[in-house]
Each structure stands twice: as C-alpha cells, then as structure tokens.
Scaffold this motif. Structure first.
Motif, PDB file in Angstrom:
ATOM      1  N   GLY A   1       5.124  -1.215   1.526  1.00 25.90           N
ATOM      2  CA  GLY A   1       5.645  -0.398   2.606  1.00 25.90           C
ATOM      3  C   GLY A   1       5.170   1.039   2.633  1.00 25.90           C
ATOM      4  N   PRO A   2       5.943   1.918   3.242  1.00 27.05           N
ATOM      5  CA  PRO A   2       5.519   3.302   3.467  1.00 27.05           C
ATOM      6  C   PRO A   2       5.356   4.116   2.199  1.00 27.05           C
ATOM      7  N   ILE A   3       6.137   3.825   1.155  1.00 28.96           N
ATOM      8  CA  ILE A   3       6.001   4.600  -0.082  1.00 28.96           C
ATOM      9  C   ILE A   3       4.625   4.386  -0.699  1.00 28.96           C
ATOM     10  N   ALA A   4       4.181   3.142  -0.729  1.00 29.89           N
ATOM     11  CA  ALA A   4       2.865   2.844  -1.286  1.00 29.89           C
ATOM     12  C   ALA A   4       1.757   3.502  -0.466  1.00 29.89           C
ATOM     13  N   LEU A   5       1.828   3.351   0.856  1.00 34.70           N
ATOM     14  CA  LEU A   5       0.787   3.930   1.710  1.00 34.70           C
ATOM     15  C   LEU A   5       0.769   5.452   1.625  1.00 34.70           C
ATOM     16  N   ALA A   6       1.933   6.060   1.710  1.00 32.63           N
ATOM     17  CA  ALA A   6       1.992   7.527   1.694  1.00 32.63           C
ATOM     18  C   ALA A   6       1.507   8.083   0.364  1.00 32.63           C
ATOM     19  N   SER A   7       1.875   7.433  -0.729  1.00 35.69           N
ATOM     20  CA  SER A   7       1.452   7.927  -2.039  1.00 35.69           C
ATOM     21  C   SER A   7      -0.058   7.820  -2.204  1.00 35.69           C
ATOM     22  N   GLY A   8      -0.637   6.683  -1.806  1.00 34.43           N
ATOM     23  CA  GLY A   8      -2.076   6.515  -1.958  1.00 34.43           C
ATOM     24  C   GLY A   8      -2.874   7.481  -1.108  1.00 34.43           C
ATOM     25  N   LEU A   9      -2.571   7.516   0.181  1.00 31.38           N
ATOM     26  CA  LEU A   9      -3.319   8.389   1.088  1.00 31.38           C
ATOM     27  C   LEU A   9      -3.086   9.862   0.760  1.00 31.38           C
ATOM     28  N   GLY A  10      -1.846  10.237   0.520  1.00 34.81           N
ATOM     29  CA  GLY A  10      -1.540  11.641   0.281  1.00 34.81           C
ATOM     30  C   GLY A  10      -2.150  12.166  -1.005  1.00 34.81           C
TER      31      GLY A  10
END
Length: 445
Positions: A149-158
């Motif tokens: 979900g969003p935690i995984a995506l946000a952490s990787g991209l950010g």
C-alpha cells in the motif's frame, strides 16, 4: 537545465547504470519491508501478528534506508567526481554553478525515480515471500493477507529521491569548486556528523551495561552502537587511510620496490576518492560482525538455559539473519559499483603508465596492492566497531568477556569482503588494460 539532464542521460546511459542499480535494489528492499507496515495495518490482523510485522518492518526498514542512502551517495559521488572536465567546459561556455547543480540533481532524481518504479513489482514479490516466511515459522497467523500500500510506495519513492537529490547536490558542490579552482574550507559539517556518530555509538554501547541479561531489548543497544560507530569510522575513512598509509610506506617499499612506492604515493593522493570504497567495506564488516556474533551468543545462551524459543526470540533471530543478508548483498553492491566506476575511470592513467614503460603485469600489481591496503583498512576499523558492541553484550548476557564462537564467523566475513574487493578491482583493471595505451590516453572521459 532539466531538459539538458534528460539529454545527458540519453546520450550516455552507461554512466548512470551504477546509480540506477543501487536505486533499484535499494527500493526493492525498502518497499518489501515497509509493505509489512501496510499488511500489519489491514483489517482483521491479530495483535501478535501486527507486532511481529511492525517490528520487522521498522528495524529492517531503518537499516535499509541507511544503506540505500550510502549506496546512492557513494555511486553519485564517484560519478560526479569523474565529470570535472565536463563541468569546467560548461562553466567556460557560460553555465552558472546553479544551473550545473540543477542539471546534476535533475539527472539523479530522474535515475532514482526510474529505479524506484522498476523496483515496485520485485518489492511486491519480496514482501509476499517475507510474509510467507513469517507464517511458516509461526510468527504471523496463516489468515493474514499481504497488502502492498501507500506506506511502501511513499517510503521507496521519497527516500530514494531525497537520497539521490541530496547526495548529488553535495557532490556537485565539491566538483564545481574543484573545477573552478576555488579553495574553501569544507568538511565542518561532515566532521561534526562523524564525531556525533562516534559519540552516539559509544553511548549506545555503554548503555548495555545498564541493562539486565534477561531484557528482551538487550541486543538493541550494542547492535545500534556498532552500526553507528561503523558510520562514524566511514565518515573519517580518508583520514584513517592516510594514517595507515604512513605506517605502510616503508614496508611496502622494501617488499615490492617501485610498485609498492607507487601504490602508497597514488593512494595518498587519492585518499578522498577512495573513501567511497572504504565506506561500504567498514559498514559491511562492522554491521555483519556485530550482528552475527551477538545472535550466535544469544542462541547459545537460550539453548544452554534449556528454554524453548519464544515468538519474540524467533522474531529477533529472523530479523538479525535478514538484516545480515541485506547487509551482505547491499554492501557488496556498493563496493562493486564503487570499485568498477573508480577503476574504469583510470583508463587514461593506466595508459600513461604503460607509455612510460610499465607492463600490464606491473599495473595489475599496483592495483592489487591498492585493493589489499583498502581491504585491510576497511576490515580493521569495521572489526573494531563490531567488537565494541560484541564485548559489552557478551559480558552482560553470559558473564564472559569473549564469545565462545571463535574466529570462524569473522573469517567468513573477511573472506567475502576480500573477495569482493580484490576480484572486482583486478577484473576491471584487466578489462581496462585491453585498450591500447595510445587509445586510452586519447580517450575523452
């Protein structure tokens, strides 16, 4: 300058392969583990499973973030340092330092974003595999479904974009000053960060003596202390290397003659550049030594007590083994990337040495000696950082000063570090020497 950054990547994509690979694998690791946060927060997940998933995601995700930053920073630093002539040309044609900074930061951001996007699918597969492993060991209930979900995506991209842009900005500032001949006192922030890391590591290691042998978090303080001490040593790696080179100058000169003298002289001049290779060596040795030995001491202590491993013990053991696996893979990647980029960049230097009368064998000998010195330096200070955490943990946990495991684990760690350093540098040098000397000297890098 963003359009120029895009054209620069399109014209010479090979120059960005190391950074892309670091960003790709780093994102795969970060998003795989941070997806466990998404899984733990889903509806219907029991408390024990959520705690196990959250602990693994938080600890390993934190280590992964640190390693990703160092990997991207080291590859970008090598990349930017090799573009001194290009930046001088841009300055002479009217480009301002700000424009050059925006171009390089734009390149780094684009490469980091591409690496992050490519890593999404492997991260999903990795997260599913991790959940299955925890379910097989009984740490997570079988009815828990995987969520990306969003935690995984946000952490990787950010994290990747921040690391790429920040590392590129710092590297290009130094490169612009070198290209324009500006001499400015720098390094205050770096030294302050290094001293802070050493102080924090010493405090964390010392805090172990204030804990009890039965505390569930006993391993956390010395492990964290060893990791932070490794980071501190890595920050001061140029100064540490110069100190060791002064000690080795006479022995190398007597043992290897001209090749030994050239090795020490060359490494002394390139100490700052070589720090990008020493960083992963020190981090790998320190973190792997501390984690593996402390986990071995903990497992033996539980077995000696006759107790059965609890879910918390299994969580801790799994977490440590996974952390070490990540360290091995990622540190070796950082090391190989840095060595390959740095050695390939020396094509012109090798050509000049051969035109001056050096044989290919002599060039290989010099590079081999350099790699040996780097390996010894990295292993030495990484081992010191690891021992700083192992001894307090062993004293508190077992009332002994030294662990009973002997040197076997350490020798495996040293073998991996030495093989990665020597094989990569020698293989890259041998490949580079295939270029005729005149063509190598005439090459525009």
């Amino acid at each position: 300058m963003l359009s120029l950054a895009v054209r620069s990547i399109r014209q010479r994509p090979g120059r960005f392969i190391a950074t892309l690979l670091a960003a790709f694998l780093g994102n795969a690791i970060i998003m795989s583990f941070n997806s466990l946060h998404d899984t733990a927060g889903a509806n219907g997940v029991d408390k024990v499973s959520a705690e196990s998933l959250g602990l693994m995601a938080g600890v390993v995700g934190g280590y992964g973030t640190l390693l990703v930053f160092f990997a991207v920073a080291s590859t970008l630093t090598v990349n930017v340092r090799q573009r001194g002539e290009e930046m001088s040309l841009l300055r002479s044609t009217g480009a301002t330092p700000g424009q050059i900074k925006r171009m390089v930061v734009g390149e780094a951001a684009i490469v980091g974003l591409v690496g992050a996007l490519l890593a999404i699918w492997p991260a999903m597969l990795g997260g599913q595999a991790l959940l299955g492993r925890f379910q097989d060991s009984g740490q997570v209930a079988d009815d828990v479904n995987y969520v990306f979900g969003p935690i995984a995506l946000a952490s990787g991209l950010g994290i990747t974009l921040l690391a790429a842009a920040g590392a590129a900005l710092l590297a290009v500032r130094r490169a612009i000053r070198a290209a324009t001949g500006i001499r400015k006192r720098t390094g205050r922030m770096k030294r302050a960060a290094g001293y802070a890391a050493l102080l924090a590591g010493a405090v964390a290691v010392s805090a172990t003596f204030a804990m009890k042998a039965t505390d569930s978090a006993l391993m956390a303080a010395p492990a964290y202390g060893s990791i932070v001490l490794s980071v501190g040593f890595a920050v001061f790696s140029p100064a540490l290397l110069r100190t060791l080179l002064r000690r080795l100058e006479q022995p190398f000169g007597r043992l290897l003659g001209a090749s030994g003298y050239l090795t020490i002289l060359n490494m002394r001049q390139r100490a700052n550049d070589l720090s990008g290779i020493l960083m992963p060596l020190i981090l790998f040795t320190g973190m792997a030594t501390a984690t593996l030995y402390m986990q071995a001491v903990e497992s033996d202590a539980i077995e000696a007590s006759g107790l059965t491993k609890s879910v918390e013990d299994k969580n801790l053991e799994t977490m440590n083994l996974v952390v070490v696996s990540i360290i091995v893979v990622f540190s070796c990647l950082m090391l190989i990337n840095s060595l390959y980029a740095a050695t390939s960049y020396r094509r012109r230097e090798f050509g000049q040495q051969r035109l001056a009368g050096a044989t290919p064998g002599q060039v290989l000998l010099v590079v081999g000696c350099e790699s040996l010195v780097l390996t010894v330096t990295g292993i030495l200070f990484g081992t010191l950082a690891g021992i700083a955490g192992i001894l307090p943990f062993t004293i508190v946990r077992t009332d002994s000063v030294l662990p009973d495991q002997g040197f076997g684990i350490w020798l495996v760690i040293v073998t991996v570090a030495s093989a990665a350093t020597l094989l990569t540098s020698l293989a890259t040098t041998k490949r580079t020497l295939k270029t005729p000397p005149i063509a190598a000297v005439a090459t525009t890098l």
